[in-house]
Scaffold this motif. Sequence first.
Motif, PDB file in Angstrom:
ATOM      1  N   GLY A  95     -15.368   9.885  -9.864  1.00 43.97           N
ATOM      2  CA  GLY A  95     -16.397  10.007 -10.969  1.00 43.97           C
ATOM      3  C   GLY A  95     -16.670  11.151 -11.559  1.00 43.97           C
ATOM      4  N   CYS A  96     -15.718  12.167 -11.663  1.00 47.50           N
ATOM      5  CA  CYS A  96     -16.075  13.471 -11.877  1.00 47.50           C
ATOM      6  C   CYS A  96     -15.802  13.636 -13.535  1.00 47.50           C
ATOM      7  N   PRO A  97     -17.019  14.202 -14.116  1.00 49.57           N
ATOM      8  CA  PRO A  97     -16.641  14.167 -15.669  1.00 49.57           C
ATOM      9  C   PRO A  97     -15.735  15.247 -16.303  1.00 49.57           C
ATOM     10  N   GLU A  98     -15.233  15.989 -15.674  1.00 53.07           N
ATOM     11  CA  GLU A  98     -14.171  16.928 -15.846  1.00 53.07           C
ATOM     12  C   GLU A  98     -12.812  16.178 -16.022  1.00 53.07           C
ATOM     13  N   ASP A  99     -11.850  16.600 -17.126  1.00 60.57           N
ATOM     14  CA  ASP A  99     -10.566  15.724 -17.450  1.00 60.57           C
ATOM     15  C   ASP A  99      -9.441  16.603 -16.978  1.00 60.57           C
ATOM     16  N   CYS A 100      -9.490  17.123 -15.844  1.00 58.69           N
ATOM     17  CA  CYS A 100      -8.252  17.813 -15.136  1.00 58.69           C
ATOM     18  C   CYS A 100      -7.253  16.841 -15.301  1.00 58.69           C
ATOM     19  N   GLY A 101      -6.018  17.005 -16.106  1.00 60.86           N
ATOM     20  CA  GLY A 101      -5.045  15.908 -16.078  1.00 60.86           C
ATOM     21  C   GLY A 101      -4.298  15.811 -14.705  1.00 60.86           C
ATOM     22  N   TYR A 102      -4.360  16.425 -13.781  1.00 63.84           N
ATOM     23  CA  TYR A 102      -3.601  16.223 -12.453  1.00 63.84           C
ATOM     24  C   TYR A 102      -4.420  15.260 -11.549  1.00 63.84           C
TER      25      TYR A 102
ATOM     26  N   MET B 230       1.599  22.080  -4.559  1.00 67.66           N
ATOM     27  CA  MET B 230       2.606  21.576  -5.528  1.00 67.66           C
ATOM     28  C   MET B 230       1.852  20.070  -5.816  1.00 67.66           C
ATOM     29  N   TRP B 231       1.831  19.861  -6.977  1.00 69.68           N
ATOM     30  CA  TRP B 231       1.349  18.330  -7.506  1.00 69.68           C
ATOM     31  C   TRP B 231       1.769  17.479  -6.584  1.00 69.68           C
ATOM     32  N   ASN B 232       0.446  16.682  -5.902  1.00 69.20           N
ATOM     33  CA  ASN B 232       0.689  15.381  -5.276  1.00 69.20           C
ATOM     34  C   ASN B 232       0.378  14.509  -6.168  1.00 69.20           C
ATOM     35  N   GLU B 233       1.390  13.703  -6.394  1.00 65.56           N
ATOM     36  CA  GLU B 233       1.660  12.529  -7.286  1.00 65.56           C
ATOM     37  C   GLU B 233       0.344  11.568  -7.152  1.00 65.56           C
ATOM     38  N   VAL B 234      -0.270  11.271  -8.258  1.00 67.31           N
ATOM     39  CA  VAL B 234      -1.330  10.332  -8.556  1.00 67.31           C
ATOM     40  C   VAL B 234      -1.084   9.388  -9.694  1.00 67.31           C
ATOM     41  N   LYS B 235      -1.033   8.012  -9.577  1.00 65.80           N
ATOM     42  CA  LYS B 235      -0.857   7.048 -10.540  1.00 65.80           C
ATOM     43  C   LYS B 235      -2.199   7.211 -11.675  1.00 65.80           C
ATOM     44  N   GLY B 236      -1.619   6.919 -12.775  1.00 61.39           N
ATOM     45  CA  GLY B 236      -2.941   6.666 -13.868  1.00 61.39           C
ATOM     46  C   GLY B 236      -3.261   8.308 -14.587  1.00 61.39           C
ATOM     47  N   VAL B 237      -2.857   9.366 -13.952  1.00 64.76           N
ATOM     48  CA  VAL B 237      -3.447  10.646 -14.629  1.00 64.76           C
ATOM     49  C   VAL B 237      -2.200  11.089 -15.675  1.00 64.76           C
ATOM     50  N   PRO B 238      -2.512  11.761 -16.866  1.00 65.00           N
ATOM     51  CA  PRO B 238      -1.594  12.432 -17.666  1.00 65.00           C
ATOM     52  C   PRO B 238      -0.523  13.178 -17.190  1.00 65.00           C
ATOM     53  N   VAL B 239      -0.809  13.835 -16.055  1.00 63.31           N
ATOM     54  CA  VAL B 239       0.388  14.919 -15.545  1.00 63.31           C
ATOM     55  C   VAL B 239       1.542  14.171 -15.300  1.00 63.31           C
ATOM     56  N   ASN B 240       1.523  12.775 -15.076  1.00 58.84           N
ATOM     57  CA  ASN B 240       2.840  11.896 -14.922  1.00 58.84           C
ATOM     58  C   ASN B 240       3.760  12.110 -15.865  1.00 58.84           C
ATOM     59  N   ASP B 241       3.091  12.252 -17.142  1.00 56.38           N
ATOM     60  CA  ASP B 241       4.252  12.270 -18.250  1.00 56.38           C
ATOM     61  C   ASP B 241       4.899  13.886 -18.335  1.00 56.38           C
ATOM     62  N   THR B 242       4.394  14.787 -17.797  1.00 52.54           N
ATOM     63  CA  THR B 242       5.078  15.945 -17.829  1.00 52.54           C
ATOM     64  C   THR B 242       5.721  16.461 -16.454  1.00 52.54           C
ATOM     65  N   ALA B 243       5.322  15.859 -15.150  1.00 52.93           N
ATOM     66  CA  ALA B 243       5.556  16.340 -13.925  1.00 52.93           C
ATOM     67  C   ALA B 243       6.567  16.374 -13.742  1.00 52.93           C
ATOM     68  N   GLU B 244       7.126  17.567 -13.100  1.00 52.46           N
ATOM     69  CA  GLU B 244       8.810  17.646 -12.367  1.00 52.46           C
ATOM     70  C   GLU B 244       8.382  18.450 -11.296  1.00 52.46           C
ATOM     71  N   ARG B 245       9.003  17.952  -9.949  1.00 58.05           N
ATOM     72  CA  ARG B 245       8.950  18.445  -8.746  1.00 58.05           C
ATOM     73  C   ARG B 245       9.872  19.931  -8.919  1.00 58.05           C
ATOM     74  N   PRO B 246       9.102  21.029  -8.656  1.00 54.92           N
ATOM     75  CA  PRO B 246       9.933  22.090  -8.787  1.00 54.92           C
ATOM     76  C   PRO B 246      11.156  22.345  -7.806  1.00 54.92           C
TER      77      PRO B 246
END
Length: 340
Positions: A67-74, A238-254
């Motif tokens: 329920g956080c008001p911030e929009d951190c894309g990850y 390292m980004w832990n995958e989360v469904k439904g957030v914008p970072v899915n569109d750019t994420a690439e495992r290093p």
Amino acid sequence: MNAVTPRMDDATDAPAQSRRDWTRAEAEALYALPFAELMFQAQTVHRRNFDPNHVETASLLSIKTGGCPEDCGYCSQSAHFDTDVKATRLMDQAPVVEAARRAQAAGATRFCMAAAWRNPKDRDLDRVCDIVGAVKGLGMETCATLGMLTPAQAARLREAGLDFYNHNVDTSPEYYDKIITTRTLQDRIDTLAHARDAGLKVCCGGIIGMGEQVEDRLGMLLLLANLPSPPESVPINMWNEVKGVPVNDTAERPDPIALVRLVAVARILMPASVVRLSAGRQYMTDELQALCFLAGANSIFIGDVLLTTKNPQRNRDAELLDRLGIKSGLAGRAEASEIR
Ligand code: SAM
Ligand code: DTB
Ligand code: SF4
């Protein structure tokens, strides 16, 4: 050796607690060193500042989820995105203290309490302060991450017994706007200053694997290393995958070697800081984690979940540290495996 190639003395002569401004050219030159040379420099710095056979074990609890008001894309907890996470209220003190007690029995020496807030309201802070005091009373190091703080709120947390405040810069100044729009990087830097001024130790790092370039990762490390005082703790997530957030569109495992290089550069740029291999260990092999420890990582989160995403199982961590001969709260408590 060209002008920006760091000499061994440059990289290793920094005594504990010293700081100096690092340039981008220096960070890039370190990152580009032959792997063996980079690892040697990182190990040399690490051994001057820390016991190379010790890893700190911290445990996390989400005391107010979603329920956080911030929009951190990850983030799974942002109200802006449709994720599987349900919003909850701030937990009562008793179950938080019970979770801290279990984490301590399972080998954690630090307990980090996280709340999905833009910033705490004063009445919520009253309750968090009581919780912090009770966890501190167990004899654990305390850490909290509650969003932005005013100077007065930071001072109240310190008085309540808080040791560390976690507030991440998350990424480079250049990539920041692609990930978060509801709070600026300067807002974050201001909160870090408020925490420092109140006498809190600072835990500050960020995330890789969101689609940023190597220069962004180095930019993030430079930002951290060149703060007026570098953070005492530097979590590298390292980004832990989360469904439904914008970072899915750019994420690439290093690339794993790129991660090891980054940890090594973090170690050299911030000689006296504890570097935590934070989120994303669920995707890492034992061999990769071992290389990260050799490169200077000396802290992990233990426990099967982080806040809303997975972490390696406790037994796997205990076995890995044991195989590496690494001492930690966890390794010393192998018999407590049934506790969690
Ligand atoms: N709401 C507070 C704040 O952001 O200041 C504290 C909690 S927040 C979850 C703490 C940090 O966890 C974030 O700044 C981010 O660096 C990291 N994080 C969040 N979600 C993540 C994910 N899916 N993978 C890796 N790291 C993540
Ligand atoms: C940090 O840098 N990593 C921790 C801690 N600070 C609060 C959080 C990781 C969260 C991973 C995503 C999740 O479990 O929701
Ligand atoms: Fe909120 Fe923190 Fe998640 Fe950002 S990272 S959406 S501030 S909980």
